[in-house]
Design a protein around this motif. Structure first.
Motif, short mmCIF file in Angstrom:
data_model
loop_
_atom_site.label_atom_id
_atom_site.label_comp_id
_atom_site.label_asym_id
_atom_site.label_seq_id
_atom_site.Cartn_x
_atom_site.Cartn_y
_atom_site.Cartn_z
N GLY A 212 0.79 -1.25 -0.27
CA GLY A 212 0.09 -0.15 0.21
C GLY A 212 0.96 1.06 0.10
N ASP A 213 0.74 2.12 0.88
CA ASP A 213 1.58 3.29 1.24
C ASP A 213 2.48 3.21 2.17
OD1 ASP A 213 -0.37 3.45 3.13
OD2 ASP A 213 -1.05 5.59 2.60
N LYS A 214 2.78 2.13 2.82
CA LYS A 214 3.73 1.90 3.98
C LYS A 214 4.74 0.85 3.69
CE LYS A 214 0.27 2.69 7.51
NZ LYS A 214 -0.49 2.26 8.75
N THR A 215 5.84 0.99 4.13
CA THR A 215 7.11 0.12 3.73
C THR A 215 7.35 -0.33 5.22
OG1 THR A 215 8.07 1.62 2.34
CG2 THR A 215 9.34 0.17 3.24
N TYR A 216 7.49 -1.93 5.34
CA TYR A 216 7.72 -2.73 6.63
C TYR A 216 9.16 -3.43 6.31
CZ TYR A 216 2.55 -2.14 6.68
OH TYR A 216 1.34 -1.58 6.75
N PRO A 217 9.77 -3.28 7.37
CA PRO A 217 11.11 -4.28 7.54
C PRO A 217 10.78 -5.49 7.75
CG PRO A 217 10.83 -2.69 9.56
CD PRO A 217 9.80 -2.42 8.73
N GLY A 218 11.65 -6.27 7.31
CA GLY A 218 11.22 -7.90 7.71
C GLY A 218 12.74 -8.70 7.68
N LYS A 219 12.82 -9.34 9.00
CA LYS A 219 14.09 -10.54 9.13
C LYS A 219 13.52 -11.67 8.95
CE LYS A 219 16.41 -6.99 11.95
NZ LYS A 219 17.08 -6.93 13.36
N MET A 220 14.75 -12.66 9.36
CA MET A 220 14.36 -14.13 8.80
C MET A 220 13.36 -14.42 9.91
SD MET A 220 17.03 -17.12 9.95
CE MET A 220 16.98 -16.71 11.81
N GLY A 221 12.19 -15.23 9.20
CA GLY A 221 11.04 -15.73 9.94
C GLY A 221 9.96 -14.76 10.10
N ASP A 222 10.01 -13.69 9.64
CA ASP A 222 8.87 -12.72 9.40
C ASP A 222 8.11 -12.78 8.36
OD1 ASP A 222 9.84 -11.31 11.79
OD2 ASP A 222 10.80 -9.60 10.83
N VAL A 223 6.81 -12.39 8.50
CA VAL A 223 5.92 -12.73 7.27
C VAL A 223 5.20 -11.58 6.91
CG1 VAL A 223 3.77 -14.32 6.65
CG2 VAL A 223 5.55 -15.14 8.21
N PHE A 224 5.30 -11.12 5.48
CA PHE A 224 4.35 -10.39 4.87
C PHE A 224 3.04 -10.62 4.31
CE2 PHE A 224 8.99 -8.80 4.37
CZ PHE A 224 8.99 -7.43 5.14
N PHE A 225 1.97 -9.94 4.56
CA PHE A 225 0.75 -10.17 3.68
C PHE A 225 0.27 -9.20 2.93
CE2 PHE A 225 -3.69 -10.76 3.67
CZ PHE A 225 -3.90 -12.28 2.95
N ALA A 226 0.06 -9.46 1.62
CA ALA A 226 -0.67 -8.15 0.80
C ALA A 226 -1.88 -8.86 0.35
CB ALA A 226 0.26 -8.27 -0.33
N LYS A 227 -2.85 -7.89 0.47
CA LYS A 227 -4.33 -8.38 -0.03
C LYS A 227 -4.29 -8.23 -1.20
CE LYS A 227 -7.63 -7.06 2.97
NZ LYS A 227 -8.22 -8.11 3.71
#
Length: 250
Positions: A212-227
């Protein structure tokens, strides 16, 4: 007064519906507390999606060296993503020895057993959806994908990918999964949208994902979800190559 009561219940209904939905964003990896000779689980998220009436993504810790029997409910499918440890999965008459990066897709009602030589960690994506239109029996069988047997396809950006599968299942008309290796500082591709919802599971490295309009950091094991139809794109934010699972479903 009656109008205010109607408005109150309408707002409450909308809020409840939103609470039940899996929202776009990042879900941080949290290791569950171990349970001796068994499996302990911790949900990262749970709720409705566009195509699933219910979905849950769990992090699991297994301390058992003996096979632990499992069964998928008749109205669910399960995807297992192995994160850490050397696993043994008994599926039918076969016993698979699997290292991290391997996956198993379990159809409704499937009976299987799982163990690990060392403390093992894995993700389980559980979901309920409408019956897919595909009737070919080949696509209604549980299966395992062994990481070492999946060919690596390099690209001209200094990275590459491993294609695991793209097919219908009992509860999906299209289920697609691959692993991307992304060189430091690069975007996988320009931010884009598509009909299918998408899950990104970070295997290693430092990443950041525009959703969307946000940026999220992610490391090992983290999960992103995009609708569905939400603008998204992932970038390697570290100093070494990163790897991640990309899962699309509809």
């Amino acid at each position: 007064m009656k109008k205010y009561l109607i408005l109150f219940f309408f707002i409450q209904s909308v809020c409840n519906a939103q609470t039940d939905s899996v929202m776009s964003g990042v879900y941080k990896y949290t290791k569950p507390v171990g349970k001796m000779d068994g499996i302990s689980s911790k949900p990262l998220y749970e709720g409705k999606t566009l195509d699933f009436e219910w979905m849950q993504l769990n992090v699991n810790l297994i301390l058992s060296t003996d096979l632990v029997k499992q069964q998928v409910p008749q109205n669910e499918e399960h995807l297992l993503i192995l994160k850490a440890g050397i696993f043994h999965i008994q599926l039918g008459k076969e016993v698979y020895t699997l290292r991290p990066g391997s996956v198993a897709v379990m159809m409704p009602g499937e009976k299987y057993a799982i163990s690990c030589d060392y403390p093992g960690e894995y993700f389980t994506m559980k979901y309920r959806g409408a019956t897919a239109k595909e009737t070919d029996p080949r696509f209604k069988k549980s299966f395992v994908k062994v990481y070492d047997s999946i060919s690596y396809k390099p690209n001209n950006k200094g990275g590459g990918r491993r294609d695991y599968f793209e097919q219908p299942t009992v509860m999906q008309k299209r289920f697609e999964m691959h692993v991307t290796t992304l060189k430091e500082g690069l975007w996988s591709h320009d931010p884009h949208t598509h009909r299918a919802e998408e899950i990104i599971v970070v295997i290693n490295g430092e990443t950041e994902m525009l959703i969307g309009d946000k940026t999220y950091p992610g490391k090992m094991g983290d999960v992103f979800f995009a609708k569905s139809n939400v603008l998204h794109g992932i970038r390697n934010a570290g100093l070494v190559p990163c790897m991640y699972f990309a899962i699309q479903f509809e």
